[in-house]
Design a protein around this motif. Structure first.
Motif, PDB file in Angstrom:
ATOM      1  N   GLU A 152       0.822  -1.204   0.000  1.00  0.00           N
ATOM      2  CA  GLU A 152       0.000   0.000   0.000  1.00  0.00           C
ATOM      3  C   GLU A 152       0.858   1.257   0.000  1.00  0.00           C
ATOM      4  O   GLU A 152       0.516   2.261  -0.631  1.00  0.00           O
ATOM      5  CB  GLU A 152      -0.913   0.012   1.231  1.00  0.00           C
ATOM      6  N   GLN A 153       1.978   1.204   0.707  1.00  0.00           N
ATOM      7  CA  GLN A 153       2.826   2.376   0.880  1.00  0.00           C
ATOM      8  C   GLN A 153       4.049   2.361  -0.038  1.00  0.00           C
ATOM      9  O   GLN A 153       4.957   3.180   0.131  1.00  0.00           O
ATOM     10  CB  GLN A 153       3.293   2.461   2.341  1.00  0.00           C
ATOM     11  N   LYS A 154       4.090   1.438  -0.971  1.00  0.00           N
ATOM     12  CA  LYS A 154       5.269   1.265  -1.827  1.00  0.00           C
ATOM     13  C   LYS A 154       5.731   2.570  -2.466  1.00  0.00           C
ATOM     14  O   LYS A 154       6.916   2.932  -2.383  1.00  0.00           O
ATOM     15  CB  LYS A 154       4.968   0.228  -2.914  1.00  0.00           C
ATOM     16  N   SER A 155       4.826   3.295  -3.099  1.00  0.00           N
ATOM     17  CA  SER A 155       5.202   4.540  -3.778  1.00  0.00           C
ATOM     18  C   SER A 155       5.730   5.566  -2.796  1.00  0.00           C
ATOM     19  O   SER A 155       6.746   6.238  -3.054  1.00  0.00           O
ATOM     20  CB  SER A 155       4.007   5.103  -4.545  1.00  0.00           C
ATOM     21  N   ASN A 156       5.048   5.704  -1.659  1.00  0.00           N
ATOM     22  CA  ASN A 156       5.477   6.679  -0.653  1.00  0.00           C
ATOM     23  C   ASN A 156       6.836   6.312  -0.058  1.00  0.00           C
ATOM     24  O   ASN A 156       7.677   7.188   0.190  1.00  0.00           O
ATOM     25  CB  ASN A 156       4.436   6.782   0.461  1.00  0.00           C
ATOM     26  N   ILE A 157       7.043   5.017   0.180  1.00  0.00           N
ATOM     27  CA  ILE A 157       8.325   4.562   0.713  1.00  0.00           C
ATOM     28  C   ILE A 157       9.443   4.860  -0.275  1.00  0.00           C
ATOM     29  O   ILE A 157      10.517   5.361   0.088  1.00  0.00           O
ATOM     30  CB  ILE A 157       8.270   3.058   1.048  1.00  0.00           C
ATOM     31  N   GLU A 158       9.214   4.567  -1.545  1.00  0.00           N
ATOM     32  CA  GLU A 158      10.237   4.781  -2.562  1.00  0.00           C
ATOM     33  C   GLU A 158      10.568   6.260  -2.718  1.00  0.00           C
ATOM     34  O   GLU A 158      11.734   6.634  -2.910  1.00  0.00           O
ATOM     35  CB  GLU A 158       9.794   4.165  -3.880  1.00  0.00           C
ATOM     36  N   ILE A 159       9.555   7.115  -2.621  1.00  0.00           N
ATOM     37  CA  ILE A 159       9.788   8.564  -2.713  1.00  0.00           C
ATOM     38  C   ILE A 159      10.707   9.030  -1.585  1.00  0.00           C
ATOM     39  O   ILE A 159      11.654   9.802  -1.803  1.00  0.00           O
ATOM     40  CB  ILE A 159       8.458   9.331  -2.685  1.00  0.00           C
ATOM     41  N   GLU A 160      10.434   8.554  -0.363  1.00  0.00           N
ATOM     42  CA  GLU A 160      11.261   8.957   0.782  1.00  0.00           C
ATOM     43  C   GLU A 160      12.666   8.378   0.689  1.00  0.00           C
ATOM     44  O   GLU A 160      13.652   9.043   1.045  1.00  0.00           O
ATOM     45  CB  GLU A 160      10.590   8.514   2.085  1.00  0.00           C
ATOM     46  N   LEU A 161      12.781   7.145   0.206  1.00  0.00           N
ATOM     47  CA  LEU A 161      14.102   6.533   0.065  1.00  0.00           C
ATOM     48  C   LEU A 161      14.924   7.239  -1.011  1.00  0.00           C
ATOM     49  O   LEU A 161      16.162   7.331  -0.898  1.00  0.00           O
ATOM     50  CB  LEU A 161      13.966   5.047  -0.263  1.00  0.00           C
ATOM     51  N   GLU A 162      14.269   7.740  -2.038  1.00  0.00           N
ATOM     52  CA  GLU A 162      14.982   8.474  -3.078  1.00  0.00           C
ATOM     53  C   GLU A 162      15.633   9.730  -2.520  1.00  0.00           C
ATOM     54  O   GLU A 162      16.701  10.145  -2.968  1.00  0.00           O
ATOM     55  CB  GLU A 162      14.026   8.814  -4.219  1.00  0.00           C
ATOM     56  N   ILE A 164      16.897   9.910   0.411  1.00  0.00           N
ATOM     57  CA  ILE A 164      18.057   9.449   1.177  1.00  0.00           C
ATOM     58  C   ILE A 164      19.215   9.081   0.261  1.00  0.00           C
ATOM     59  O   ILE A 164      20.359   9.489   0.481  1.00  0.00           O
ATOM     60  CB  ILE A 164      17.666   8.238   2.050  1.00  0.00           C
ATOM     61  N   PHE A 165      18.914   8.328  -0.788  1.00  0.00           N
ATOM     62  CA  PHE A 165      19.967   7.808  -1.668  1.00  0.00           C
ATOM     63  C   PHE A 165      20.258   8.715  -2.864  1.00  0.00           C
ATOM     64  O   PHE A 165      21.193   8.454  -3.619  1.00  0.00           O
ATOM     65  CB  PHE A 165      19.588   6.409  -2.158  1.00  0.00           C
ATOM     66  N   SER A 166      19.455   9.747  -3.030  1.00  0.00           N
ATOM     67  CA  SER A 166      19.639  10.712  -4.121  1.00  0.00           C
ATOM     68  C   SER A 166      19.646  10.038  -5.489  1.00  0.00           C
ATOM     69  O   SER A 166      20.402  10.433  -6.392  1.00  0.00           O
ATOM     70  CB  SER A 166      20.954  11.499  -3.915  1.00  0.00           C
ATOM     71  N   THR A 167      18.824   9.030  -5.633  1.00  0.00           N
ATOM     72  CA  THR A 167      18.686   8.335  -6.907  1.00  0.00           C
ATOM     73  C   THR A 167      17.364   7.576  -6.897  1.00  0.00           C
ATOM     74  O   THR A 167      16.710   7.465  -5.853  1.00  0.00           O
ATOM     75  CB  THR A 167      19.854   7.356  -7.142  1.00  0.00           C
ATOM     76  N   SER A 168      16.967   7.056  -8.041  1.00  0.00           N
ATOM     77  CA  SER A 168      15.727   6.292  -8.130  1.00  0.00           C
ATOM     78  C   SER A 168      15.842   5.010  -7.310  1.00  0.00           C
ATOM     79  O   SER A 168      16.846   4.302  -7.373  1.00  0.00           O
ATOM     80  CB  SER A 168      15.435   5.952  -9.588  1.00  0.00           C
TER      81      SER A 168
END
Length: 215
Positions: A152-162, A164-168
């Protein structure tokens, strides 16, 4: 810390930390696991708080961390398309993102790549992160519920992780090996989150007392 400016800024660290099992958030003092798979027993960690003012003051305390060899069927593996050394370096931030989006307490059990990739820690862009979640009643959240929330939160998690890692970043779910006969090790930090709060309060009190004596 009741002081202001640099004197009021506390940074936390683990003193003489020679292992890779644990780390500490330098801003909050929260201790978390990096990798405890295959380990059990009590670990004694020395935590330090230091202000950033002139004549830098420090205070230390010992934290006991018990790794309980209890089995769990609720461990979930999250696969990130990032190098393992980058994930380990940002593991505290990854943990915060997962806790923020899942709204549960998340413990990271292990961070790993496959056996060949362990020998060249920056050679691949795939890292596995084993997690287990606990609800407000300190009960394990079922693996199915964790997976459902992750989806459910996949998109939101990926946005926040991006950020942190400054990349996709992609965050996928991998099923744990069904034929694994070795119980997973679940690290139980003594008093859990309460310990982290107590540690912060204790160190702040010590530093404040030291400063009062100095003046």
């Amino acid at each position: 810390d009741p002081d202001s400016g640099d004197n009021g800024l506390l940074l936390y660290s683990l003193v003489n930390n020679q292992t890779n099992e644990f780390d500490i958030d330098e801003n909050t003092g929260q201790i978390f696991t990096v990798s405890v798979a295959g380990k059990a027993g009590t670990f004694y960690l020395e935590a330090q708080a230091a202000d950033q003012g002139t004549g830098r003051l420090t205070a230390r305390t010992t934290v006991n961390v018990t790794v309980d060899p209890s089995s769990s069927n609720n461990i979930v593996v999250v696969v990130l398309n990032q190098k393992i050394n980058a994930v380990e370096r940002n593991i505290a931030a990854v943990k915060r993102v997962l806790e923020g989006k899942l709204a549960w307490t998340v413990y990271i059990i292990d961070v790993y790549s496959n056996e060949f990739e362990r020998k060249a820690r920056s050679s691949t862009d795939v890292t596995h992160v084993k997690i287990i979640a606990f609800d407000e009643a300190n009960q394990e959240v079922s693996a199915e519920d964790v997976k459902r929330k992750l989806r459910e939160q996949k998109s939101n998690i990926e946005i926040e992780l991006e950020k942190i890692f400054s990349t996709s970043v992609t965050a996928a779910i991998e099923e744990a090996p069904a034929d694994s006969a070795t119980p997973e090790l679940v690290a139980t930090i003594v008093l859990g989150v309460l310990l982290a709060c107590t540690l912060v309060a204790f160190l702040v009190y010590v530093l404040f007392t030291m400063k009062r004596k100095r003046y």
